[in-house]
Design an enzyme around this catalytic site. Structure first.
Site, PDB file in Angstrom:
ATOM      1  N   HIS A 166       0.802  -1.235   0.000  1.00  0.00           N
ATOM      2  CA  HIS A 166       0.000   0.000   0.000  1.00  0.00           C
ATOM      3  C   HIS A 166       0.830   1.279   0.000  1.00  0.00           C
ATOM      4  O   HIS A 166       0.315   2.352  -0.262  1.00  0.00           O
ATOM      5  CB  HIS A 166      -0.923   0.009   1.226  1.00  0.00           C
ATOM      6  CG  HIS A 166      -2.019  -1.004   1.133  1.00  0.00           C
ATOM      7  ND1 HIS A 166      -3.292  -0.661   0.753  1.00  0.00           N
ATOM      8  CD2 HIS A 166      -2.035  -2.340   1.317  1.00  0.00           C
ATOM      9  CE1 HIS A 166      -4.045  -1.754   0.739  1.00  0.00           C
ATOM     10  NE2 HIS A 166      -3.297  -2.786   1.078  1.00  0.00           N
ATOM     11  N   ASP A 171       3.638   9.409  -0.783  1.00  0.00           N
ATOM     12  CA  ASP A 171       2.419   8.692  -0.398  1.00  0.00           C
ATOM     13  C   ASP A 171       2.145   7.609  -1.435  1.00  0.00           C
ATOM     14  O   ASP A 171       2.269   7.869  -2.632  1.00  0.00           O
ATOM     15  CB  ASP A 171       1.243   9.691  -0.395  1.00  0.00           C
ATOM     16  CG  ASP A 171       0.187   9.377   0.646  1.00  0.00           C
ATOM     17  OD1 ASP A 171       0.095   8.204   1.038  1.00  0.00           O
ATOM     18  OD2 ASP A 171      -0.540  10.304   1.067  1.00  0.00           O
TER      19      ASP A 171
HETATM   20  C1  GDG Z   1      -1.956   3.739   3.190  1.00  0.00           C
HETATM   21  C2  GDG Z   1      -1.047   4.550   2.278  1.00  0.00           C
HETATM   22  C3  GDG Z   1      -2.824   4.527   0.543  1.00  0.00           C
HETATM   23  C4  GDG Z   1      -9.160  10.016   7.675  1.00  0.00           C
HETATM   24  N1  GDG Z   1      -9.644  10.629   8.746  1.00  0.00           N
HETATM   25  C5  GDG Z   1     -10.621   9.895   9.198  1.00  0.00           C
HETATM   26  C6  GDG Z   1     -10.756   8.822   8.385  1.00  0.00           C
HETATM   27  N2  GDG Z   1      -9.857   8.910   7.471  1.00  0.00           N
HETATM   28  C7  GDG Z   1      -9.701   7.966   6.377  1.00  0.00           C
HETATM   29  C8  GDG Z   1      -9.868   8.665   5.085  1.00  0.00           C
HETATM   30  C9  GDG Z   1      -9.147   7.712   4.160  1.00  0.00           C
HETATM   31  C10 GDG Z   1      -8.054   7.134   5.056  1.00  0.00           C
HETATM   32  O1  GDG Z   1      -8.408   7.419   6.393  1.00  0.00           O
HETATM   33  C11 GDG Z   1      -6.700   7.757   4.814  1.00  0.00           C
HETATM   34  O2  GDG Z   1      -6.328   7.473   3.505  1.00  0.00           O
HETATM   35  P1  GDG Z   1      -4.832   7.506   2.994  1.00  0.00           P
HETATM   36  O3  GDG Z   1      -4.859   7.101   1.591  1.00  0.00           O
HETATM   37  O4  GDG Z   1      -4.232   8.830   3.335  1.00  0.00           O
HETATM   38  O5  GDG Z   1      -4.235   6.323   3.853  1.00  0.00           O
HETATM   39  P2  GDG Z   1      -3.075   5.808   4.809  1.00  0.00           P
HETATM   40  O6  GDG Z   1      -3.714   5.587   6.116  1.00  0.00           O
HETATM   41  O7  GDG Z   1      -1.830   6.595   4.832  1.00  0.00           O
HETATM   42  O8  GDG Z   1      -2.801   4.396   4.096  1.00  0.00           O
HETATM   43  C12 GDG Z   1      -1.844   5.385   1.301  1.00  0.00           C
HETATM   44  C13 GDG Z   1      -3.650   3.695   1.491  1.00  0.00           C
HETATM   45  O9  GDG Z   1      -2.825   2.936   2.356  1.00  0.00           O
HETATM   46  C14 GDG Z   1      -4.536   2.708   0.736  1.00  0.00           C
HETATM   47  O10 GDG Z   1      -3.763   1.838  -0.027  1.00  0.00           O
HETATM   48  O11 GDG Z   1      -3.675   5.358  -0.226  1.00  0.00           O
HETATM   49  O12 GDG Z   1      -0.974   6.002   0.386  1.00  0.00           O
HETATM   50  O13 GDG Z   1      -0.190   5.371   3.043  1.00  0.00           O
HETATM   51  O14 GDG Z   1      -9.990   6.670   3.766  1.00  0.00           O
HETATM   52  O15 GDG Z   1     -11.233   8.833   4.808  1.00  0.00           O
HETATM   53  N3  GDG Z   1     -11.682   7.890   8.555  1.00  0.00           N
HETATM   54  C15 GDG Z   1     -12.502   8.049   9.576  1.00  0.00           C
HETATM   55  N4  GDG Z   1     -12.401   9.083  10.451  1.00  0.00           N
HETATM   56  C16 GDG Z   1     -11.466  10.004  10.298  1.00  0.00           C
HETATM   57  O16 GDG Z   1     -11.368  10.934  11.074  1.00  0.00           O
HETATM   58  N5  GDG Z   1     -13.483   7.173   9.723  1.00  0.00           N
END
Ligand code: GDG
Length: 743
Positions: A175, A385
């Site tokens: 990821h 990222d």
């Molecule tokens: C890894 C990789 C890759 C955020 N705040 C809240 C919340 N979120 C959710 C968002 C989104 C997720 O968290 C964050 O998405 P990212 O893509 O930035 O993810 P990472 O955690 O860094 O994860 C990344 C991902 O894996 C998938 O392959 O895209 O590059 O680093 O969904 O909506 N969700 C809730 N409350 C919050 O306050 N429920």
């Protein structure tokens, strides 16, 4: 007989560090906790529909109370559909494996944050021990068929599983980014990590750059055979296929949530609560994570308010920062972010207006969409990222199409999301100016850009992502695994289509008669299919139609009395007798010249591979970034236009084929066979690949086509080579039936 509680186990096993359901003790009661991640909920949907097992770390305080002796519990708890098998890890192991090796070595390393890498020997031994537990849990499962590992916590488990069970199909999705060699070589276990991952049959990354980086690291570190053209690595006698699968979101679900009445009301409430009426709104949603570039973003905002005083009081930025990994270095990072927020607010704020609203709490998705929808600018400023799902969620939730996405070039999402304003987060001036440009953008341009983003996210959603990976992992999609994959067409039965007429049968070889294997040289005709071909040969003419050379094909099947069509139709033989062979030597000189020009035209497009195959040539673009595809196709077409008289272009899976005109494809070959067999005989073609589509199309209105796996051009669909075997059995008719009779 007992009714099964959930769908039959498909043999699909998902393995991740995090579990989809945790049980927590709450006084006398046990509460079920569902983590908020988009990925866990998507994989949960897959297993709900296919049945199977999810192997994950049981970290909930009541997890042990809820499982059977094998560590298993049926989930979802209210309506069980599949099995969750929990892996137990002692506190000390978690500390060193998870907080240690995974989060303090691999995470910063892969995000090229080398100064944050902190390694201790005990981290590695715990990492290996934890991976052993996950691997053993998989090996415990009697029904495992295909195993799908997730992420950087589980680098070693695939090779451990492969060693014990070489028959299982193994895939892993990475990821986060994969760094280039100059960074990766800092990994104290560079070789071991790669070796573990190469236990997989399929290794998926977010974008082609990471595939490329991974291949480079393998080349520097291991004695492995690398096939750059097909992105395959052979190490220790086993071949791993590498692919880029950009992850996505359930775009329709976000749109629906954003359109809901509840969201409209919440937006109004939020506007009142934060005093946002009449002000433009900026939004960032991130875990409080150093790779997300919150400090760079705040510096850019600071400069923006400094340079453009007119924005003071007219633009409010909201940062939702979800607490994460509550340990060092996260605690210091959080303190630094909070201090900078305070500084910006002190410098530019006024009694009636706060420039940056900082919320360090979790916000549920159904509430989050209100923020996404009301924002005029969504800002993603990752230092590096894998993908960044927030960028996609913002686009999908922008149902009024007023918002502009400002997106870091360093996020995988920037490869795909055309319509975003890209920024380099390290260039503070450029970043600040881009936010200003977004704020001043005319409504028509905003709408146009947002439409483009929504198209992209809508077409490439999470269902498609899952479907693509499962199809590549298992050779055929599991039922309902990815939406939009019809597995059988409702157009009446095959028997009705044949209508009692005699049949002439044509069968592709790889992927149809013989299961796809990692090394095409190993593709054998299963004994059951051999026996069926021997029986069918007595009942109807049978041709094997393949892209393989004639001799290779005949050697693999070796059944007399069949017709063999090799080289996609360019060679046809009956036993040893050649019926037709085309000579393409004449086009050779033109091909050489043409390829030289194609190579020249495509210079500067990273990842493209031009392969000269003698008679034909291929331009592979699986490693090319999506945003480079348009110039690639334009330049390619421009060159080929001049060779219109000599070559024709066909396309396959991420490849363009250049073929001399007049050279037969499978379509021409099957029409030739059909003519030879006579009008009364109905030609029936079975195939699985893009090159078989020529045959499907040629038989439209003239014969019957059957595709192995979904294909819109075919009349019928069967599932996998097992489906082909069942079809052959049906064509043989009931055992002992008269040769020559049709089913
Ligand atoms: C890894 C990789 C890759 C955020 N705040 C809240 C919340 N979120 C959710 C968002 C989104 C997720 O968290 C964050 O998405 P990212 O893509 O930035 O993810 P990472 O955690 O860094 O994860 C990344 C991902 O894996 C998938 O392959 O895209 O590059 O680093 O969904 O909506 N969700 C809730 N409350 C919050 O306050 N429920």
């Amino acid at each position: 007989m007992e009714t099964p509680a959930h769908p039959p186990d498909s043999g699909l096993v998902v393995v991740s560090n995090r579990q989809p359901y945790a049980h927590r003790r709450d006084g006398n009661a046990v509460r079920v906790e569902v983590p908020a991640g988009g990925l866990t909920s998507a994989m949960d949907q897959v297993l709900r529909s296919t049945g199977g097992t999810w192997v994950a770390w049981g970290h909930g305080s009541a997890d042990r109370e809820m499982v059977d002796a094998g560590g298993c519990v049926a989930v979802p708890p209210d309506q069980p559909r599949y099995t969750l098998k929990r892996v137990w890890l002692e506190e000390d192991l978690v500390e060193n494996y998870y907080h240690g090796y995974a989060n303090q070595v691999l995470w910063p390393l892969c995000h090229t944050a080398l100064d944050r890498v902190y390694y201790r020997k005990r981290f590695w031994s715990a990492y290996a021990a934890a991976n052993r537990r996950f691997a053993d849990a998989v090996l415990d499962l009697s029904r495992a068929g295909a195993v799908w590992f997730h992420d950087y916590h589980l680098c070693l488990a695939p090779a451990m599983v492969r060693k014990a069970r070489p028959d299982l199909r193994l895939a892993q999705f990475w990821h986060i980014p994969w760094p280039d060699w100059s960074v990766y070589r800092a990994c104290p276990q560079a070789r071991e990590v790669l070796e573990g991952l190469l236990g997989n049959d399929l290794l998926g990354f977010q974008v082609p750059l990471f595939v490329h980086n991974f291949i480079d690291c393998v080349r520097e570190c291991l004695q492995a055979k690398v096939d750059y053209i097909r992105s395959r690595i052979t190490f220790g006698g086993h071949t791993t296929r590498l692919e880029a699968y950009p992850i996505s979101i359930d775009a329709a679900a976000f749109r629906r949530m954003a359109e809901a009445e509840r969201t409209v009301k919440l937006m109004a409430r939020l506007r009142r609560r934060w005093g946002l009426e009449g002000r433009q709104i900026g939004l960032g949603v991130d875990r409080l994570e150093y790779t997300k570039g919150l400090l760079k973003r705040l510096q850019a905002l600071d400069l923006l308010f400094e340079r453009y005083a007119s924005l003071r009081g007219r633009f409010t930025y909201i940062q939702i920062a979800v607490p994460t990994r509550l340990k060092e270095p996260y605690l210091s990072y959080r303190a630094a972010v909070e201090a900078l927020v305070e500084r910006v607010n002190r410098r530019h704020g006024r009694p009636d207006w706060t420039p940056v609203i900082f919320m360090d709490t979790k916000v549920e998705h159904r509430d989050l969409v209100a923020y996404y929808r009301m924002a005029d600018v969504g800002i993603v400023s990752s230092m590096y990222d894998g993908m960044n799902l927030v960028a996609k969620e913002f686009a999908a939730s922008q149902v009024d199409r007023r918002g502009v996405l400002v997106l870091s070039e360093m996020a995988g999402a920037a490869d795909e999301l055309e319509g975003a304003l890209l920024v380099n987060p390290y260039d503070t001036e450029g970043f600040a100016e881009t936010i200003r440009r977004a704020l001043r953008m005319e409504p028509a341009e905003r709408r146009e850009r947002m439409e483009s983003l929504q198209r992209q996210v809508g077409e490439h959603d999470i269902h498609r992502w899952i479907g693509d990976i499962l199809t590549d992992l298992t050779g055929a999609a599991l039922p309902d695994a990815g939406r939009g994959l019809p597995l059988s067409k409702e157009r009446g039965s095959l028997e009705a289509a044949i209508g009692g007429r005699p049949v002439g049968l044509m069968l592709d070889y790889d992927g149809t008669l013989s299961p796809i294997v990692r090394d095409p040289a190993q593709a054998r005709l299963p004994a059951g299919n051999r026996a069926l071909l021997l029986r069918l040969r007595e009942r109807m003419p049978v041709a094997i139609v393949s892209g393989r050379g004639l001799d290779d094909l005949r050697g693999r099947i070796g059944i007399d009395g069949l017709l063999y069509v090799g080289n996609h139709g360019a060679e046809i033989a009956e036993g040893d007798r050649i019926l037709l062979r085309q000579d393409h030597a004449a086009a050779r000189a033109a091909m050489e010249e043409c390829l030289e020009r194609v190579r020249e035209a495509l210079l500067g497009i990273p990842g493209v591979i031009v392969e000269d195959k003698g008679g034909t040539a291929s331009v592979h673009y699986r490693m090319v970034r999506p945003r480079d595809l348009e110039p690639l196709f334009a330049r390619f077409t421009h060159v080929l236009e001049e060779y219109e008289e000599i070559f024709r272009i066909t396309s396959g899976k991420k490849v363009l084929e250049i073929r001399p005109k007049g050279l037969w494809d499978k379509g021409r070959a099957v029409l030739w066979l059909a003519r030879r067999w006579g009008r009364d005989r109905v030609p029936l073609y079975v195939g699985d690949d893009v090159t078989d589509v020529d045959a499907f199309r040629a038989l439209k209105g003239r014969g019957i086509s059957v595709s192995v796996g979904p294909c819109p051009d075919a009349d019928f669909t069967v599932e996998g080579t097992a489906g082909v075997t069942a079809l052959l059995r049906r064509l043989c008719g009931p055992a002992g039936s008269r040769p020559g009779a049709t089913p």
